[in-house]
Design a protein around this motif. Sequence first.
Motif, PDB file in Angstrom:
ATOM      1  N   GLU A   1      -2.354   5.029   5.499  1.00 27.12           N
ATOM      2  CA  GLU A   1      -2.719   5.294   4.052  1.00 27.12           C
ATOM      3  C   GLU A   1      -1.777   4.678   3.113  1.00 27.12           C
ATOM      4  O   GLU A   1      -2.254   3.924   2.129  1.00 27.12           O
ATOM      5  CB  GLU A   1      -2.249   6.811   3.739  1.00 27.12           C
ATOM      6  CG  GLU A   1      -3.260   7.864   4.565  1.00 27.12           C
ATOM      7  CD  GLU A   1      -3.032   8.014   5.862  1.00 27.12           C
ATOM      8  OE1 GLU A   1      -3.729   8.657   6.345  1.00 27.12           O
ATOM      9  OE2 GLU A   1      -1.717   7.628   6.142  1.00 27.12           O
TER      10      GLU A   1
ATOM     11  N   PHE B   1     -12.725   4.323   5.460  1.00 29.56           N
ATOM     12  CA  PHE B   1     -11.445   4.638   5.007  1.00 29.56           C
ATOM     13  C   PHE B   1     -10.922   3.505   4.315  1.00 29.56           C
ATOM     14  O   PHE B   1     -10.184   3.698   3.231  1.00 29.56           O
ATOM     15  CB  PHE B   1     -10.510   4.893   6.344  1.00 29.56           C
ATOM     16  CG  PHE B   1      -9.037   5.097   6.176  1.00 29.56           C
ATOM     17  CD1 PHE B   1      -8.700   6.221   5.751  1.00 29.56           C
ATOM     18  CD2 PHE B   1      -8.405   4.043   6.129  1.00 29.56           C
ATOM     19  CE1 PHE B   1      -7.273   6.606   5.552  1.00 29.56           C
ATOM     20  CE2 PHE B   1      -6.958   4.151   5.746  1.00 29.56           C
ATOM     21  CZ  PHE B   1      -6.337   5.579   5.582  1.00 29.56           C
TER      22      PHE B   1
ATOM     23  N   ARG C   1      -3.487   1.016   3.130  1.00 28.72           N
ATOM     24  CA  ARG C   1      -4.453   1.077   2.360  1.00 28.72           C
ATOM     25  C   ARG C   1      -4.224   0.742   0.921  1.00 28.72           C
ATOM     26  O   ARG C   1      -5.024  -0.189   0.230  1.00 28.72           O
ATOM     27  CB  ARG C   1      -5.641   2.186   2.565  1.00 28.72           C
ATOM     28  CG  ARG C   1      -6.803   2.394   1.770  1.00 28.72           C
ATOM     29  CD  ARG C   1      -7.497   3.571   2.007  1.00 28.72           C
ATOM     30  NE  ARG C   1      -6.799   4.851   1.675  1.00 28.72           N
ATOM     31  CZ  ARG C   1      -7.043   6.069   2.154  1.00 28.72           C
ATOM     32  NH1 ARG C   1      -8.357   6.248   2.674  1.00 28.72           N
ATOM     33  NH2 ARG C   1      -6.431   7.045   1.597  1.00 28.72           N
ATOM     34  N   ASP C   2      -3.329   1.377   0.599  1.00 28.34           N
ATOM     35  CA  ASP C   2      -2.802   0.936  -0.879  1.00 28.34           C
ATOM     36  C   ASP C   2      -2.333  -0.073  -1.128  1.00 28.34           C
ATOM     37  O   ASP C   2      -2.752  -0.732  -2.290  1.00 28.34           O
ATOM     38  CB  ASP C   2      -1.866   2.299  -1.339  1.00 28.34           C
ATOM     39  CG  ASP C   2      -2.159   3.467  -1.926  1.00 28.34           C
ATOM     40  OD1 ASP C   2      -3.473   3.631  -1.959  1.00 28.34           O
ATOM     41  OD2 ASP C   2      -1.332   4.348  -2.177  1.00 28.34           O
TER      42      ASP C   2
END
Length: 344
Positions: free
Chosen positions: A229, A143, A232-233
Amino acid sequence: MIRVLFPTGLTSLATQSGVGEAIRHQQWAVRSLGHEVVTNPFGPFDVIHLNTPFPDTPLLALWARLRRRPVLVWAHSTEEDFRDSFTGANRLAGAFRRWIASIYRLGDAVVTPTPYARSIITRPAYGIRTTIHVLSNGVDTGFFRPDPTARNRLRGALGLEPDAAVVVSVGLQMVRKGILDWVAAARRMPEVHFLWYGQTDPRLVTRDVATAVSTAPPNCHFPGYVAKEVLRDAYCGADAFCFLTKEETEGIVLLEALACGAPVIVRDIPIYRDWLPDGQVTHMVRGHGEAFVSDVERSVRDLLAGRLPDLTAAGRCAAEELDVRRVAEQLDRIYRTEGIGARR
């Protein structure tokens, strides 16, 4: 199939912390091994995982013993990483160490994330006589992985120019995490955007941290707790991950940043000195007070200008060594070593 108990109870208070993420990683590992995660202590279970230092933890350990079920206690916390955390923490640090030591001693075995953490809890003050296993909290490198498209996505979401310089950090807002030095460094570089992800209950924030956040310069941004998410960006799109923590037993967010290929600037502290050495895996900053802030500023500017070597491939390799899939295999070995299996 082993039924592994992760009791809910007060554990829900740790959802947004590193311990909460560690619990989620353990549950993933258990399921990946073909075992079952259960949450009801009054139902059937074969082993209990205890991760938090809350008041219900000793009761749960005693309950498992009454039912003749093995108790695995995770030692995420130490006296050292409790200091400089919440209001009153330094005054309570000694009492906190005695409390967590009493919990750790309730385990049939203790699990702690790094050799450094084990070196602390093996001190006589903790009084642990059972086996202590080292097992990383791990990182999902499937991930958390490099994504070149995240750079524009991160800046677009924040309303920044495509070429804006962005430095990221993640953690609870506390002195131990280095937020005071982080804000001071940001003040010296108004042209660089500093993003701090994560938040702390305002009732627990120390006065100096609250003042630093409320008076931070305009280039400091505090998005709070965000979905993984989004995080992560941030890792993938940042020009640097600046982790100025003063004490850790591991640091899951650091593993996530390394897995995403972020260039990492980290305070030179014992846990990282040999594991993630300066100039090989991370760029370390040193000193105290204004000298430390100056070293942070110099390292950030040198990194942005391309004057520091690219260590991101080595960082990714370091993270892959602690991938959750490998951690699951090691957890399975701990189960076998401790004789943990399914009960009828």
